[in-house]
Design a protein around this motif. Structure first.
Motif, short mmCIF file in Angstrom:
data_model
loop_
_atom_site.label_atom_id
_atom_site.label_comp_id
_atom_site.label_asym_id
_atom_site.label_seq_id
_atom_site.Cartn_x
_atom_site.Cartn_y
_atom_site.Cartn_z
N HIS A 3 -12.12 10.26 5.21
CA HIS A 3 -12.55 10.05 3.95
C HIS A 3 -13.22 8.67 3.49
O HIS A 3 -13.89 8.75 2.62
N GLY A 4 -13.02 7.90 4.68
CA GLY A 4 -14.06 6.65 4.72
C GLY A 4 -13.72 5.90 3.07
O GLY A 4 -13.94 4.62 2.59
N LEU A 5 -12.33 6.04 3.07
CA LEU A 5 -11.46 5.28 1.98
C LEU A 5 -10.38 4.19 2.52
O LEU A 5 -9.91 4.48 3.47
N PRO A 6 -9.96 2.89 1.11
CA PRO A 6 -9.71 2.30 2.11
C PRO A 6 -7.73 2.50 2.36
O PRO A 6 -7.86 3.31 1.76
N SER A 7 -6.93 1.62 3.12
CA SER A 7 -5.82 2.53 3.75
C SER A 7 -4.93 1.40 3.57
O SER A 7 -4.32 1.85 4.08
N ASN A 8 -5.30 0.54 3.08
CA ASN A 8 -3.87 -0.94 3.50
C ASN A 8 -3.45 -0.86 2.33
O ASN A 8 -4.31 -1.17 0.75
N ARG B 273 -2.92 1.43 -5.83
CA ARG B 273 -3.26 0.90 -6.82
C ARG B 273 -2.79 -0.79 -6.58
O ARG B 273 -3.50 -1.93 -7.74
N VAL B 274 -1.52 -1.46 -6.17
CA VAL B 274 -1.66 -2.96 -6.37
C VAL B 274 -2.81 -3.69 -5.66
O VAL B 274 -3.23 -4.46 -5.70
N ALA B 275 -2.77 -2.44 -4.30
CA ALA B 275 -3.67 -3.43 -3.35
C ALA B 275 -5.51 -3.55 -3.19
O ALA B 275 -6.65 -4.21 -3.76
N HIS C 47 -1.44 -1.39 -14.02
CA HIS C 47 -2.31 -0.44 -13.86
C HIS C 47 -1.61 0.39 -12.16
O HIS C 47 -2.44 0.65 -12.18
N ALA C 48 -0.33 0.14 -12.04
CA ALA C 48 0.74 0.09 -10.67
C ALA C 48 1.31 1.02 -10.74
O ALA C 48 1.39 2.03 -10.13
#
Length: 305
Positions: free
Chosen positions: A109-114, A31-33, A43-44
């Motif tokens: 799943h084509g999602l961000p992972s960083n 969530r932070v990223a 939010h995180a």
């Protein structure tokens, strides 16, 4: 567990809580990223849900997805907006394995992972990817933590409902792995000195930018300890440490700088909910009175469903 409140033991449950602590950090750091910053870092945080603890959904690459620390399935569960779902078991033997598999699941799943790869608020933190030492995960420990949260969250929720002013949701801070609810007077507070290990001063100073009375539940985590409830005020007013709060099993901890109430004392009480409510209310009363909050404007009787 005659009254429905489960036993929690630092020696037996500590290793599992430590793994859950670090796994919760991975979810929160997503969530932070990948989400806009909200006041106080709200939010995180992770939020209590029926099956455990979850982050709010993330919007990225034209998709919405969420991650849940599922204490029933003993897994990190991925929910994607198109209905796809995936599961990552928590019992993979090491933090590095959980980290690697989480990244792989998101990429599949084509999602961000960083996300930032080093734990926060953890002494001598080892990056997730390098934490290859063996880690024990006991399903019974996770299940009892889940049951404890089921008992605690409604009490925190009723306490929060008695406040008209700005108040946080009942949520879990993954840095320290504690469930918290916070009330604010609406007045600015002196700048926090910072210096909390593993937490940038700019984050600490925003978190404590306004006067607050905060209470929570800490089951332990990477730092093994017997579970406690706590309550503190910022800024701490004169006379706070020597005030009397209920119940009699509560006391001020000079090392932590806050009132503490052992979880075990609440669990063994004939009326655990009443015991915990008395602690939340009396410690808040002390903080609000000493800080001279406008209580008539800020408080109300809780509104029932």
């Amino acid at each position: 567990m005659d009254n429905g409140w489960p036993a929690l033991d630092a020696q037996h449950d500590g290793p599992t809580f430590a793994l859950l602590h670090l796994a919760s950090q991975m979810l929160g750091k997503m969530r932070v990223a990948h989400a806009p910053w909200a006041n106080h870092g709200w939010h995180a945080t992770l939020h209590p849900v029926a099956e455990g603890l979850a982050i709010e959904p993330i919007a990225a690459n034209g998709q919405h997805f969420g991650l849940t620390l599922d204490l029933c399935r003993h897994a990190i569960v991925l929910h994607v907006g198109d209905g796809e779902r995936d599961f990552l078991p928590l019992d993979l033997g090491s933090v590095a394995a959980v980290h690697r598999c989480l990244v792989e699941m998101l990429r599949a799943h084509g999602l961000p992972s960083n996300f930032h790869g080093r734990p926060n608020e953890v002494p001598d933190a080892v990056p997730f990817a390098e934490d290859v030492g063996p880690r024990e995960y006991r399903p019974d420990s996770a299940e009892r933590l889940h049951l404890a949260l089921e008992r605690i969250v409604p009490v925190f929720g009723r306490f929060r409902a008695g406040f008209l002013g700005k108040a946080s949701p009942v949520h879990l801070y993954w840095g320290s792995f504690d469930l918290a609810v916070t009330r604010f007077s609406g007045r600015s507070a002196p700048q926090h000195p910072g210096g909390i290990p593993g937490l940038p001063d700019r984050i600490t100073r925003e978190a404590y930018s306004h006067e607050e009375s905060s209470a929570g539940f800490w089951p332990g985590g990477v730092t093994a300890a017997e579970p406690i409830f706590y309550s503190y005020a910022y800024p701490e007013p004169a006379g706070f440490r020597t005030a009397r709060v209920a119940p009699s099993s509560a006391s001020f901890d000079e090392t932590l700088g806050e009132y503490v109430l052992p979880y075990e004392a609440v669990r063994r009480s004939p009326d655990p909910e009443g015991e915990l409510t008395a602690f939340l209310q009396s410690s808040y009363d002390v903080a609000a009175d000493l800080l001279k909050w406008d209580r008539a404007a800020l408080e109300r009787e809780p509104v029932a469903p």
